[in-house]
Motif scaffolding. Structure first.
Motif, PDB file in Angstrom:
ATOM      1  N   ALA A  71      -4.991  -3.738   7.005  1.00 64.79           N
ATOM      2  CA  ALA A  71      -4.238  -4.319   6.287  1.00 64.79           C
ATOM      3  C   ALA A  71      -3.360  -5.504   6.874  1.00 64.79           C
ATOM      4  O   ALA A  71      -3.290  -6.446   6.390  1.00 64.79           O
ATOM      5  CB  ALA A  71      -3.566  -3.455   5.298  1.00 64.79           C
ATOM      6  N   ILE A  72      -2.799  -5.055   7.984  1.00 72.81           N
ATOM      7  CA  ILE A  72      -1.998  -5.937   9.096  1.00 72.81           C
ATOM      8  C   ILE A  72      -2.781  -7.173   9.311  1.00 72.81           C
ATOM      9  O   ILE A  72      -2.520  -8.589   9.288  1.00 72.81           O
ATOM     10  CB  ILE A  72      -1.059  -5.403   9.977  1.00 72.81           C
ATOM     11  N   ALA A  73      -3.945  -6.791   9.897  1.00 75.35           N
ATOM     12  CA  ALA A  73      -4.828  -7.853  10.651  1.00 75.35           C
ATOM     13  C   ALA A  73      -5.247  -8.755   9.237  1.00 75.35           C
ATOM     14  O   ALA A  73      -5.408  -9.958   9.435  1.00 75.35           O
ATOM     15  CB  ALA A  73      -6.070  -7.290  10.973  1.00 75.35           C
ATOM     16  N   ALA A  74      -5.899  -8.278   8.081  1.00 75.07           N
ATOM     17  CA  ALA A  74      -6.082  -9.105   7.051  1.00 75.07           C
ATOM     18  C   ALA A  74      -5.186  -9.943   6.679  1.00 75.07           C
ATOM     19  O   ALA A  74      -5.453 -11.085   6.198  1.00 75.07           O
ATOM     20  CB  ALA A  74      -6.600  -8.065   5.893  1.00 75.07           C
ATOM     21  N   ALA A  75      -3.902  -9.650   6.378  1.00 80.11           N
ATOM     22  CA  ALA A  75      -2.610 -10.408   6.001  1.00 80.11           C
ATOM     23  C   ALA A  75      -2.865 -11.499   7.159  1.00 80.11           C
ATOM     24  O   ALA A  75      -1.934 -12.639   6.641  1.00 80.11           O
ATOM     25  CB  ALA A  75      -1.549  -9.542   5.901  1.00 80.11           C
ATOM     26  N   GLN A  76      -3.280 -11.520   8.072  1.00 75.57           N
ATOM     27  CA  GLN A  76      -2.904 -12.663   9.323  1.00 75.57           C
ATOM     28  C   GLN A  76      -4.088 -13.486   9.433  1.00 75.57           C
ATOM     29  O   GLN A  76      -4.402 -14.397  10.416  1.00 75.57           O
ATOM     30  CB  GLN A  76      -2.435 -11.983  10.608  1.00 75.57           C
ATOM     31  N   LEU A  77      -5.356 -12.869   9.050  1.00 73.74           N
ATOM     32  CA  LEU A  77      -6.809 -13.511   9.406  1.00 73.74           C
ATOM     33  C   LEU A  77      -7.251 -14.487   8.425  1.00 73.74           C
ATOM     34  O   LEU A  77      -6.939 -13.873   7.243  1.00 73.74           O
ATOM     35  CB  LEU A  77      -7.796 -12.397   9.741  1.00 73.74           C
TER      36      LEU A  77
END
Length: 189
Positions: A71-77
């Motif tokens: 979720a944290i990666a998705a929010a930044q990719l």
């Protein structure tokens, strides 16, 4: 229910948050390490470093850490959760840069055993443009997340099953970082 009494309501402090509250003297260094590895200035964007953490956690079968860092990666990719899911399910077919793919292969080797990182893997990453710092930090992210995964799963902590929990965690991390992310009260979750 966790294997030990963490002294908190696990429904309010699931996954790693319960153990971090149980031993705040170890939470500080663990959170500082995550902050440095995943958010500090670096040539690899934070979303890619979070993706390495999610990938390793997925390979380790740590549902809480995989879902959190996905979720944290998705929010930044740019391509968000769709890209994260592709990487987690098919690294070779995922539409990511060659350098990131090579670094993820190194991370996968580390989570199995540090001795699985070969000169060939490192040379492949370098050929794709990876720097020594990026290779170093990939190895350290993979090693650290293997430890975090074992910490969470070894204590048998509660794993939320609702995606909105992880989306809120991502917002909190993006807003406060890892140093300010250990909830001090249920309202902080």
């Amino acid at each position: 229910m966790a294997h030990i009494d963490l002294g908190v309501d696990e429904s309010l402090y699931p996954g790693i948050t319960g153990p971090l509250r149980f031993r705040p003297e170890t939470a500080g260094p663990l959170n500082r390490l995550a902050e440095i590895l995943l958010r500090a200035p670096h040539s690899l964007p934070p979303g890619e470093r979070e993706l390495i953490a999610a990938y390793v956690s997925g390979l380790n079968g740590c549902e809480f850490c995989c879902d959190s860092h996905s979720a944290i990666a998705a929010a930044q990719l740019e391509d968000g959760m769709a890209l994260v899911r592709e990487v987690l399910s098919d690294l070779d077919g995922a539409p990511i840069p060659g350098k990131l793919r090579a670094l993820l292969r190194i991370a996968a080797a580390v989570r199995e055993s540090g001795r699985k990182v070969t000169t060939v893997l490192v040379d492949e990453a370098r050929a794709e443009g990876a720097t020594d710092v990026e290779i170093h930090d990939t190895v350290l992210i993979a090693a650290a997340f293997s430890m975090y995964n074992r910490y969470v799963d070894g204590l048998g902590t509660l794993v939320p099953q609702d995606p909105p929990f992880y989306a809120e965690t991502a917002k909190r991390i993006l807003r406060n970082g890892y140093l300010g992310s250990t909830p001090s009260s249920p309202a902080d979750c």
